[in-house]
Write an enzyme that holds these catalytic residues in place. Structure first.
Site, PDB file in Angstrom:
ATOM      1  N   HIS A 248     -64.857  -3.192 -51.336  1.00  0.00           N
ATOM      2  CA  HIS A 248     -64.556  -4.480 -51.379  1.00  0.00           C
ATOM      3  C   HIS A 248     -65.342  -5.247 -50.340  1.00  0.00           C
ATOM      4  O   HIS A 248     -65.646  -4.625 -49.195  1.00  0.00           O
ATOM      5  CB  HIS A 248     -63.115  -4.961 -50.749  1.00  0.00           C
ATOM      6  N   GLU A 306     -57.952  -4.187 -57.691  1.00  0.00           N
ATOM      7  CA  GLU A 306     -58.341  -4.054 -59.249  1.00  0.00           C
ATOM      8  C   GLU A 306     -57.557  -2.739 -59.771  1.00  0.00           C
ATOM      9  O   GLU A 306     -57.231  -2.664 -60.850  1.00  0.00           O
ATOM     10  CB  GLU A 306     -59.733  -4.134 -59.760  1.00  0.00           C
TER      11      GLU A 306
HETATM   12  N1  COA Z   1     -68.343   3.419 -55.706  1.00  0.00           N
HETATM   13  C1  COA Z   1     -69.595   4.201 -55.367  1.00  0.00           C
HETATM   14  N2  COA Z   1     -70.212   3.579 -54.354  1.00  0.00           N
HETATM   15  C2  COA Z   1     -70.044   2.386 -53.824  1.00  0.00           C
HETATM   16  C3  COA Z   1     -68.754   1.607 -54.390  1.00  0.00           C
HETATM   17  C4  COA Z   1     -68.187   2.123 -55.253  1.00  0.00           C
HETATM   18  N3  COA Z   1     -67.286   1.747 -55.921  1.00  0.00           N
HETATM   19  N4  COA Z   1     -68.879   0.415 -53.711  1.00  0.00           N
HETATM   20  C5  COA Z   1     -69.857   0.299 -52.843  1.00  0.00           C
HETATM   21  N5  COA Z   1     -70.519   1.632 -52.976  1.00  0.00           N
HETATM   22  C6  COA Z   1     -71.663   1.995 -52.228  1.00  0.00           C
HETATM   23  C7  COA Z   1     -72.909   1.298 -52.777  1.00  0.00           C
HETATM   24  O1  COA Z   1     -73.481   2.088 -53.681  1.00  0.00           O
HETATM   25  C8  COA Z   1     -73.671   1.252 -51.396  1.00  0.00           C
HETATM   26  O2  COA Z   1     -74.256   2.481 -51.125  1.00  0.00           O
HETATM   27  P1  COA Z   1     -75.832   2.843 -50.563  1.00  0.00           P
HETATM   28  O3  COA Z   1     -75.792   2.150 -49.254  1.00  0.00           O
HETATM   29  O4  COA Z   1     -75.848   4.328 -50.375  1.00  0.00           O
HETATM   30  O5  COA Z   1     -76.549   2.159 -51.816  1.00  0.00           O
HETATM   31  C9  COA Z   1     -72.542   1.179 -50.454  1.00  0.00           C
HETATM   32  O6  COA Z   1     -71.452   1.457 -50.839  1.00  0.00           O
HETATM   33  C10 COA Z   1     -72.598  -0.463 -50.026  1.00  0.00           C
HETATM   34  O7  COA Z   1     -72.581  -1.145 -51.166  1.00  0.00           O
HETATM   35  P2  COA Z   1     -72.551  -2.845 -51.535  1.00  0.00           P
HETATM   36  O8  COA Z   1     -72.524  -3.184 -52.863  1.00  0.00           O
HETATM   37  O9  COA Z   1     -73.291  -3.200 -50.261  1.00  0.00           O
HETATM   38  O10 COA Z   1     -71.014  -2.980 -50.886  1.00  0.00           O
HETATM   39  P3  COA Z   1     -70.332  -4.373 -51.144  1.00  0.00           P
HETATM   40  O11 COA Z   1     -69.211  -4.344 -49.932  1.00  0.00           O
HETATM   41  O12 COA Z   1     -71.174  -5.563 -51.029  1.00  0.00           O
HETATM   42  O13 COA Z   1     -69.506  -4.241 -52.475  1.00  0.00           O
HETATM   43  C11 COA Z   1     -68.177  -4.328 -54.352  1.00  0.00           C
HETATM   44  C12 COA Z   1     -68.354  -4.567 -52.664  1.00  0.00           C
HETATM   45  C13 COA Z   1     -66.758  -4.577 -54.647  1.00  0.00           C
HETATM   46  C14 COA Z   1     -69.364  -4.998 -55.258  1.00  0.00           C
HETATM   47  C15 COA Z   1     -68.271  -2.683 -54.507  1.00  0.00           C
HETATM   48  O14 COA Z   1     -67.416  -1.972 -53.702  1.00  0.00           O
HETATM   49  C16 COA Z   1     -68.217  -2.345 -55.968  1.00  0.00           C
HETATM   50  O15 COA Z   1     -69.144  -2.543 -56.844  1.00  0.00           O
HETATM   51  N6  COA Z   1     -66.857  -1.927 -56.409  1.00  0.00           N
HETATM   52  C17 COA Z   1     -66.690  -1.244 -57.718  1.00  0.00           C
HETATM   53  C18 COA Z   1     -66.376  -2.657 -58.573  1.00  0.00           C
HETATM   54  C19 COA Z   1     -64.961  -2.984 -58.288  1.00  0.00           C
HETATM   55  O16 COA Z   1     -63.954  -2.278 -58.020  1.00  0.00           O
HETATM   56  N7  COA Z   1     -64.896  -4.416 -58.161  1.00  0.00           N
HETATM   57  C20 COA Z   1     -63.590  -5.066 -58.067  1.00  0.00           C
HETATM   58  C21 COA Z   1     -63.703  -5.631 -56.628  1.00  0.00           C
HETATM   59  S1  COA Z   1     -62.249  -6.409 -56.033  1.00  0.00           S
END
Ligand code: COA
Length: 366
Positions: A248, A306
């Site tokens: 998140h 979610e």
């Molecule tokens: N599965 C695997 N790896 C994940 C992940 C997940 N669900 N969420 C984040 N990561 C990893 C990224 O690949 C990244 O790794 P890296 O630094 O080795 O490249 C790291 O964690 C940070 O990712 P980042 O996109 O910067 O994190 P964020 O805090 O901006 O992302 C989300 C938040 C929600 C976009 C992300 O966690 C995600 O895509 N989750 C899955 C989709 C989901 O469940 N969405 C509903 C949200 S309520």
């Protein structure tokens, strides 16, 4: 950019504490309020700033129920949209402005009209699109039960209604998320509340906000048996895929809404005798958390809202296409409450931009 970290409003409606994993709704912890209060009580709390007395709650519930009938123009539009089979969120976004047909100049009145109408809009559209007649308005059902009645045409069990009520309460507000911000920006121009809610629905429609709880459940189905979880999730992580339902932007610990919905799902699945899917989801979650910790050490990736949303709504018989519209039926509580707050503040929201284009070009030069 993207206004990360910028404070753009002060609100008494919800506090999101990402590091502590806490969500406060108008003074109450989400764990305390959402599973126990009725939707009507939470709506009153959001619109009036305090929980209602028993008689106030009954009066408020009556006024919500009395506004369930949609304007004829909205029903006609939903029929036309159903013939074109547009996505449910598009139908909702098209129908909401027509609530102005039964609106007034009073923002609080319009707030109650909008909250009351969402189940009628989503349910009517869903049934029309599936070639069924609308279920017909019932004024004797509480809000959450009415929503399920509008979709399925039958009165839900007490357990089903409670499960949905807990979900709607849990997602009713969440700080200055994109749709709430959109609503506040629109109302800050002293536009009307129905316009603000229409804009908010448009913002929620986007997958970066309204999310896609469907994929979290698809993964659980793909795994099928607890003993396959490790192999399937490992393969996804090896391919660099994200595990849906985890991580998140704000919560760096477990999303407190996930806990509330987990408990609601546990109670609900135990009540309808189909614990198997719940137990499978729990074991997928445990495996995913362990592997995310192994693959992304130090990233603090935990279960998000979610994951259990999908499990709970699926248990209620909702197909994935109805997940985001049902989210909207909860969030339509926070939007007008924020609008009323913004109107009281009376200030136009008008941030600035930095210019990144060329200067000094001449219109006359070839
Ligand atoms: N599965 C695997 N790896 C994940 C992940 C997940 N669900 N969420 C984040 N990561 C990893 C990224 O690949 C990244 O790794 P890296 O630094 O080795 O490249 C790291 O964690 C940070 O990712 P980042 O996109 O910067 O994190 P964020 O805090 O901006 O992302 C989300 C938040 C929600 C976009 C992300 O966690 C995600 O895509 N989750 C899955 C989709 C989901 O469940 N969405 C509903 C949200 S309520």
């Amino acid at each position: 950019m993207g206004l990360d970290g910028v404070v753009a409003a002060s609100t008494r409606l919800s506090r999101v504490e990402g590091e502590a994993g806490q969500l406060t709704l108008a003074g109450y912890a989400v764990e305390d309020l959402a599973p126990h209060a009725s939707f009507e009580e939470v709506a009153y709390l959001f619109l009036h700033g305090r929980l209602p007395e028993r008689s106030e709650c009954a009066g408020f519930a009556r006024s919500l129920a009395q506004r369930r009938v949609l304007p004829d123009a909205a029903v006609e539009l939903l029929g036309a949209a159903a013939r074109r089979k547009v996505p449910v969120m598009d139908a909702l976004r098209m129908a909401v402005p027509l609530l102005s047909m039964s609106g007034t100049d009073n923002p609080l009145d319009n707030a109650i009209t909008a909250i009351a109408a969402f189940p009628s809009i989503v349910g009517t559209y869903w049934r029309l699109r599936n070639g069924e007649c609308p279920a017909g308005v019932r004024t004797d059902l509480p809000h959450a039960a009415y929503y399920l009645h509008q979709l399925f045409g039958t009165e839900p069990s007490a357990e089903q209604a409670r499960a949905l009520e807990t979900y709607l309460n849990t997602v009713c507000d969440h700080g200055l998320n994109a749709s709430t911000f959109a609503a506040r920006v629109i109302i800050s121009t002293q536009s009307d509340l129905i316009s603000a809610i229409t804009g908010a629905v448009g913002a929620l429609k986007g997958p970066l906000h309204g999310g896609a709880p469907g994929p979290a459940l698809e993964m659980v189905f793909e795994i099928g048996k607890p003993e396959r979880a490790e192999a399937v999730i490992r393969a996804k992580l090896d391919r660099g895929e994200r595990i849906m339902g985890f991580g998140h932007r704000i919560y760096r610990v477990r999303d407190p809404r996930a806990d509330v919905l987990n408990q609601a799902a546990q109670r609900f699945y135990a009540s309808n005798g189909s614990r198997g899917l719940y137990d499978l989801a729990r074991s997928v979650e445990q495996t995913a958390l362990r592997l995310l910790h192994e693959y992304k050490p130090g990233r603090r990736l935990d279960t998000n809202v979610e994951f259990y949303t999908a499990l709970l709504l699926h248990g209620l018989g909702l197909p994935a296409e109805l997940f985001t519209p049902t989210f909207a039926a909860g969030r339509v509580l926070g939007w007008p409450a924020h609008c009323l707050e913004q109107l009281r503040e009376g200030k136009l929201i008008r941030p600035q931009s930095t210019y990144a284009g060329p200067v000094g070009l001449s219109y006359f030069q070839p």
